[in-house]
Design an enzyme around this catalytic site. Structure first.
Site, PDB file in Angstrom:
ATOM      1  N   ASN A 208       0.745  -1.114  -0.028  1.00  0.00           N
ATOM      2  CA  ASN A 208       0.175   0.067  -0.201  1.00  0.00           C
ATOM      3  C   ASN A 208       0.937   1.219   0.135  1.00  0.00           C
ATOM      4  OD1 ASN A 208       0.511   0.884   2.899  1.00  0.00           O
ATOM      5  ND2 ASN A 208      -0.349  -1.078   3.171  1.00  0.00           N
ATOM      6  N   PHE A 324      -4.816   3.826  14.624  1.00  0.00           N
ATOM      7  CA  PHE A 324      -5.052   4.634  13.387  1.00  0.00           C
ATOM      8  C   PHE A 324      -6.217   4.209  12.783  1.00  0.00           C
ATOM      9  CE2 PHE A 324      -2.297   8.188  12.999  1.00  0.00           C
ATOM     10  CZ  PHE A 324      -1.292   7.986  13.882  1.00  0.00           C
TER      11      PHE A 324
HETATM   12  O1  C5P Z   1      -8.685  -2.346  10.415  1.00  0.00           O
HETATM   13  P1  C5P Z   1      -8.116  -1.338   9.941  1.00  0.00           P
HETATM   14  O2  C5P Z   1      -6.782  -1.915   9.225  1.00  0.00           O
HETATM   15  O3  C5P Z   1      -8.387  -0.001   9.348  1.00  0.00           O
HETATM   16  O4  C5P Z   1      -7.170  -0.741  11.595  1.00  0.00           O
HETATM   17  C1  C5P Z   1      -6.283   0.257  11.464  1.00  0.00           C
HETATM   18  C2  C5P Z   1      -5.368  -0.053  12.473  1.00  0.00           C
HETATM   19  O5  C5P Z   1      -5.385  -1.298  12.941  1.00  0.00           O
HETATM   20  C3  C5P Z   1      -4.097   0.847  12.603  1.00  0.00           C
HETATM   21  O6  C5P Z   1      -3.759   1.293  13.820  1.00  0.00           O
HETATM   22  C4  C5P Z   1      -3.377  -0.463  12.201  1.00  0.00           C
HETATM   23  O7  C5P Z   1      -2.031  -0.323  12.619  1.00  0.00           O
HETATM   24  C5  C5P Z   1      -3.977  -1.535  12.762  1.00  0.00           C
HETATM   25  N1  C5P Z   1      -3.806  -2.957  12.239  1.00  0.00           N
HETATM   26  C6  C5P Z   1      -3.065  -3.772  12.884  1.00  0.00           C
HETATM   27  N2  C5P Z   1      -3.014  -5.015  12.215  1.00  0.00           N
HETATM   28  C7  C5P Z   1      -3.530  -5.420  10.940  1.00  0.00           C
HETATM   29  C8  C5P Z   1      -4.358  -4.496  10.564  1.00  0.00           C
HETATM   30  C9  C5P Z   1      -4.613  -2.957  11.120  1.00  0.00           C
HETATM   31  O8  C5P Z   1      -2.221  -3.754  13.824  1.00  0.00           O
HETATM   32  N3  C5P Z   1      -3.586  -6.595  10.735  1.00  0.00           N
END
Ligand code: C5P
Length: 397
Positions: A208, A324
């Protein structure tokens, strides 16, 4: 307190040099030893006699002084210091350091140094706003020089604006923080940052647009307040924060393992843009494009949610868990739901679908969502967001 700390104080040639006398006094009171260096022009504003008397040690002012070079050369002068402080930092000294010039003792010491450098700029408002000065400051920030001030106000030249040197008390506080005496001293902070790369085959991956800048700035801001930072980063473009314990990973699974192995924390900030999915079974060999054959199909599986699992840890959960939420639609509603779903304490919501680029950009607009409600922050640089967050955390702990 700065007991037994060695401060190399470079006094530039500006009217604000009179305030450096007060700074020397405050540093001495706080237990520090001050070694003063004066630029050639500085002696036009304050006398070396006053500076030496207050510091209790002679002023160094010449690059080619045989006695001083034999006793303590300009290289050692910088090596013996715990920090080099330039106050006032004139436009000229700023330009020299930004461009690596070293034609007098002050600039030579700055170039030869291997210790943190803090600059307290002071100059006329037009000189401060001049694009050349601002370019030089950007360079110095990128080089991780610490910059304090300037403040806004009346100037000695009769004009008004930015350019007044930070007050000696402010400079003293910034030095104390930089030398590890900050409000978050003794606190352990985890910061995840950057994108993850999920392999498709040995040459291709899913990724990304995260640059890792916001996470790196957050790590720096916490360190500036004295915290010990463990920085777990995916393959990001942004420069790594100097001074953090650095753990480099590629995939979400590796990031999860690194976070679980990193120990316990007082605060955890999950700024990484972790890929939600990975390819179920990445190919060991490069997937070939063969004419007439069916297109390859990628089966995706969900990655572990690191923020969620750390938030929901039974024992050893960090006291404050911050995530975040990069959203494009119904930002606040989605982010509020996310906070509850994941079980984290704070969510920093940002709209990544607007006209101003956040992912990969330099600025960010945050809404902080906590149990107490929402708080909208203005657009600011990612560095300012990081500083605001670290300050909020220090108040909340
Ligand atoms: O669910 P989403 O990806 O939108 O969530 C965002 C938050 O969750 C961010 O703080 C990101 O660092 C964390 N995250 C995580 N592990 C994942 C997906 C997201 O720690 N697999």
């Amino acid at each position: 307190m700065l007991t037994d700390k060695n401060i190399l104080l470079i006094i530039g040639g500006g009217i604000a040099a009179y305030k450096s006398l007060e700074l020397i006094r405050l540093l001495g009171k706080s237990g520090a030893k001050v070694v003063p260096v004066m630029s050639n022009a500085a002696a036009q504003f304050v006398t070396p006699l006053s500076v030496s008397a207050l510091a209790g040690t002679p002023v160094r002012d010449e690059l080619f002084n045989l006695d001083a070079e034999a006793e303590m050369g300009h290289i050692r002068l910088s090596r013996d210091a715990d920090i080099v402080v330039v106050a006032p930092a004139t436009a000229d000294l700023i330009a020299k350091l930004a461009n690596g010039l070293a034609n007098d003792l002050a600039s030579a010491v700055l170039l030869a140094g291997n210790k943190p450098v803090m600059l307290a700029p002071a100059m006329n408002v037009a000189m401060w706003e001049n694009p050349a000065t601002q370019r030089n400051l950007t360079t110095l920030r990128d080089d991780h020089r610490l910059i304090i001030g300037p403040n806004e106000g009346d100037m000695a030249c009769g004009e008004f604006g930015f350019g007044r040197m930070a007050e000696p008390e402010e400079i003293l506080a910034a030095i104390t923080t930089a030398l590890g005496g900050g409000v978050l001293r003794g606190k352990r902070v985890l910061v995840t940052s950057g994108p993850t790369h999920e392999p498709i085959d040995p040459v291709r991956y899913i990724a990304n647009r995260s640059s890792g800048l916001q996470g790196a700035e957050i790590a720096r801001a916490f360190m500036a307040l004295g915290a010990e930072v463990v920085f777990v980063t995916g393959p990001a473009d942004a420069a790594r924060p100097v001074g953090a314990k650095l753990i480099e990973v590629q995939t979400a699974l590796e990031m999860e393992a690194a976070v679980n192995a990193a120990g316990e924390f007082d605060v955890a900030v999950f700024a990484a843009a972790v890929a939600d999915w990975r390819v179920a079974s990445a190919s060991n060999g490069k997937i070939k494009k063969t004419k007439g054959k069916a297109l390859p199909e990628l089966e995706l599986v969900e990655n572990p949610d690191i923020l969620r699992s750390v938030s929901q840890r039974g024992s050893g959960r960090p006291g404050l868990v911050i995530g975040f939420a990069a959203e494009t639609d119904d930002v606040l509603e989605n982010a509020s739901k996310k906070r509850l779903r994941k079980g984290c304490d704070w969510i920093l919501a940002n709209d990544v679908g607007g006209p101003r680029p956040v992912m990969g950009g330099l600025d960010n607009q945050i809404t902080l969502i906590s149990e107490d409600g929402t708080e909208e922050w203005p657009w600011m640089s990612k560095r300012q967001v990081a500083e605001a967050l670290a300050k909020r955390v220090s108040e909340a702990l």
